[in-house]
Design an enzyme around this catalytic site. Structure first.
Site, PDB file in Angstrom:
ATOM      1  CG  ASP A 121      -1.935   1.054   1.267  1.00  0.00           C
ATOM      2  OD1 ASP A 121      -1.687   2.119   0.677  1.00  0.00           O
ATOM      3  OD2 ASP A 121      -3.004   0.827   1.862  1.00  0.00           O
ATOM      4  CE1 TYR A 130      -8.000  11.302  -9.321  1.00  0.00           C
ATOM      5  CE2 TYR A 130      -8.969  12.721 -11.003  1.00  0.00           C
ATOM      6  CZ  TYR A 130      -8.128  11.679 -10.646  1.00  0.00           C
ATOM      7  OH  TYR A 130      -7.393  11.030 -11.610  1.00  0.00           O
TER       8      TYR A 130
HETATM    9  P1  NDP Z   1      -7.574   1.599 -11.880  1.00  0.00           P
HETATM   10  O1  NDP Z   1      -8.527   1.703 -10.741  1.00  0.00           O
HETATM   11  O2  NDP Z   1      -7.874   0.678 -12.984  1.00  0.00           O
HETATM   12  O3  NDP Z   1      -6.097   1.303 -11.320  1.00  0.00           O
HETATM   13  C1  NDP Z   1      -5.601   1.950 -10.169  1.00  0.00           C
HETATM   14  C2  NDP Z   1      -4.363   1.232  -9.687  1.00  0.00           C
HETATM   15  O4  NDP Z   1      -3.825   1.920  -8.551  1.00  0.00           O
HETATM   16  C3  NDP Z   1      -4.651  -0.204  -9.261  1.00  0.00           C
HETATM   17  O5  NDP Z   1      -3.621  -1.033  -9.704  1.00  0.00           O
HETATM   18  C4  NDP Z   1      -4.643  -0.129  -7.739  1.00  0.00           C
HETATM   19  O6  NDP Z   1      -4.183  -1.365  -7.204  1.00  0.00           O
HETATM   20  C5  NDP Z   1      -3.598   0.969  -7.521  1.00  0.00           C
HETATM   21  N1  NDP Z   1      -3.716   1.575  -6.205  1.00  0.00           N
HETATM   22  C6  NDP Z   1      -4.740   2.316  -5.727  1.00  0.00           C
HETATM   23  N2  NDP Z   1      -4.506   2.643  -4.454  1.00  0.00           N
HETATM   24  C7  NDP Z   1      -3.317   2.095  -4.108  1.00  0.00           C
HETATM   25  C8  NDP Z   1      -2.548   2.051  -2.925  1.00  0.00           C
HETATM   26  N3  NDP Z   1      -2.966   2.677  -1.811  1.00  0.00           N
HETATM   27  N4  NDP Z   1      -1.377   1.386  -2.922  1.00  0.00           N
HETATM   28  C9  NDP Z   1      -0.951   0.749  -4.034  1.00  0.00           C
HETATM   29  N5  NDP Z   1      -1.628   0.757  -5.197  1.00  0.00           N
HETATM   30  C10 NDP Z   1      -2.808   1.413  -5.221  1.00  0.00           C
HETATM   31  O7  NDP Z   1      -7.458   3.100 -12.437  1.00  0.00           O
HETATM   32  P2  NDP Z   1      -6.540   3.754 -13.591  1.00  0.00           P
HETATM   33  O8  NDP Z   1      -5.666   2.763 -14.228  1.00  0.00           O
HETATM   34  O9  NDP Z   1      -7.448   4.546 -14.427  1.00  0.00           O
HETATM   35  O10 NDP Z   1      -5.689   4.773 -12.700  1.00  0.00           O
HETATM   36  C11 NDP Z   1      -4.286   4.823 -12.720  1.00  0.00           C
HETATM   37  C12 NDP Z   1      -3.852   6.279 -12.580  1.00  0.00           C
HETATM   38  O11 NDP Z   1      -4.312   7.019 -13.704  1.00  0.00           O
HETATM   39  C13 NDP Z   1      -4.404   6.992 -11.357  1.00  0.00           C
HETATM   40  O12 NDP Z   1      -3.392   7.787 -10.795  1.00  0.00           O
HETATM   41  C14 NDP Z   1      -5.516   7.889 -11.925  1.00  0.00           C
HETATM   42  O13 NDP Z   1      -5.731   9.008 -11.141  1.00  0.00           O
HETATM   43  C15 NDP Z   1      -4.914   8.210 -13.280  1.00  0.00           C
HETATM   44  N6  NDP Z   1      -5.824   8.662 -14.302  1.00  0.00           N
HETATM   45  C16 NDP Z   1      -6.884   7.882 -14.690  1.00  0.00           C
HETATM   46  C17 NDP Z   1      -7.735   8.326 -15.697  1.00  0.00           C
HETATM   47  C18 NDP Z   1      -8.948   7.559 -16.126  1.00  0.00           C
HETATM   48  O14 NDP Z   1      -9.840   8.151 -16.759  1.00  0.00           O
HETATM   49  N7  NDP Z   1      -9.049   6.278 -15.852  1.00  0.00           N
HETATM   50  C19 NDP Z   1      -7.481   9.594 -16.392  1.00  0.00           C
HETATM   51  C20 NDP Z   1      -6.359  10.331 -15.880  1.00  0.00           C
HETATM   52  C21 NDP Z   1      -5.556   9.865 -14.900  1.00  0.00           C
HETATM   53  P3  NDP Z   1      -4.725  -2.086  -5.886  1.00  0.00           P
HETATM   54  O15 NDP Z   1      -6.158  -1.715  -5.717  1.00  0.00           O
HETATM   55  O16 NDP Z   1      -4.490  -3.537  -6.174  1.00  0.00           O
HETATM   56  O17 NDP Z   1      -3.843  -1.576  -4.792  1.00  0.00           O
HETATM   57  C1  8X3 Z   2      -9.310  10.945 -14.454  1.00  0.00           C
HETATM   58  C2  8X3 Z   2      -9.972  11.712 -15.527  1.00  0.00           C
HETATM   59  O1  8X3 Z   2     -11.685  13.533 -15.896  1.00  0.00           O
HETATM   60  O2  8X3 Z   2     -12.461  11.423 -14.939  1.00  0.00           O
HETATM   61  O3  8X3 Z   2      -8.250  11.685 -13.927  1.00  0.00           O
HETATM   62  O4  8X3 Z   2     -11.184  12.966 -13.623  1.00  0.00           O
HETATM   63  S1  8X3 Z   2     -11.380  12.459 -14.950  1.00  0.00           S
END
Ligand code: NDP
Ligand code: 8X3
Length: 262
Positions: free
Chosen positions: A64, A157
């Protein structure tokens, strides 16, 4: 020879979405991978899959990123063969809720701030000193369009992603006299588990986020991350803002058919 052969990449949030796609892209490019997330089984399954597909050496660490001591210990206790990290991808992150700030859940705020900002800082603080010592390394932070363009009810966020942008810029300044490179990849809408997590398992509400629009796929973002990591040593990609074609900003998304003819 594969472009990243003999390079070691550490990816946080590798159990899902963008992080998992980065693991696949970097594996195909020949890198060895340290995979971090909390869901151990997923990490192990991914490691086995990448070993089969590309004979990739993986070192999964169930962790984590909010647990500062655990992060420090995990990096300190890396086996010798895994200590020379060339590429750090700070991707672990999440959103919780879509409430007005004055009605928001303080627990949700803490979770987002602790993961998206403090987790990124803990991992960076643990990994970057040895990059500086070896005069080698690329750090790629996953920000968001939300860090540039705040949207209603996105308050905390969006603020965490603006913080990622600020930390990326600050770190680049701090590392200016080293060969290290610091990048941010800032996506718009990407269909992952992101919205399911935001709406605490409400799959129907999560689906609506991507309705009538073609969002980015996690592998589109991984392509951009791979691009940043594979430029010649004198090239630093400061920022990539990657949007779906039907998106012009956080709140400007065209849903429905696109005009094919004028
Ligand atoms: P997912 O929910 O698919 O993946 C998130 C990942 O982060 C998982 O592998 C989860 O693993 C891990 N995670 C979350 N909390 C923790 C923690 N406390 N410790 C370790 N690992 C953690 O989402 P996305 O792939 O979309 O998100 C990845 C990144 O991209 C994030 O930073 C998000 O803000 C960013 N992002 C996403 C967008 C979108 O539209 N999807 C757009 C822009 C940015 P686990 O739960 O196994 O720990
Ligand atoms: C994730 C993209 O626009 O859903 O960072 O917040 S948005």
């Amino acid at each position: 020879m594969a472009i990243l052969s003999k390079k070691t990449a550490l990816i946080t949030g590798a159990s899902s979405g963008i992080g998992r796609a980065c693991a696949k892209a970097f594996s195909a490019a020949g890198a060895r991978l340290i995979l971090i997330a909390r869901r151990e089984r997923r990490l192990n399954e991914l490691a086995a899959q990448l070993k089969r597909a590309h004979r990739t050496a993986c070192y999964p660490i169930p962790l984590d990123v909010r647990d500062r001591l655990a992060v420090e210990k995990a990096v300190r206790q890396l086996p010798r063969a895994w200590r020379a990290i060339d590429i750090l991808i700070n991707n672990a992150g999440l959103s919780r809720g879509l409430d007005k700030l004055h009605e928001g859940s303080i627990d949700d705020w803490e979770e987002m701030i602790d993961t998206n900002i403090k987790g990124l800082l803990y991992v960076s603080r643990a990994v970057i000193p040895s990059m500086v010592e070896r005069a080698r390394g690329t750090i790629i932070n996953i920000g968001s369009i939300a860090g540039h363009d705040v949207y209603p009810r996105g308050n905390v966020y969006c603020a965490t992603k603006r913080a990622v942008d600020g930390l990326t810029t600050g770190l680049r300044m701090d590392l200016l006299d080293t060969p290290l490179r610091v990048c941010t990849v800032d996506p718009g809408l990407v269909e992952t588990e992101f919205s399911v997590i935001r709406f605490r398992g409400d799959g129907k509400r999560a689906k609506q986020v991507y309705e009538d629009v073609t969002p980015l796929r996690p592998q589109d973002v991984a392509d951009a991350v791979l691009y940043c990591a594979t430029r010649p040593a004198h090239v630093q990609v400061a920022a990539v803002v990657l949007l779906a074609t039907a998106q012009a900003g956080s709140t400007m998304v065209h849903r429905g058919p696109v005009r094919r003819k004028v």
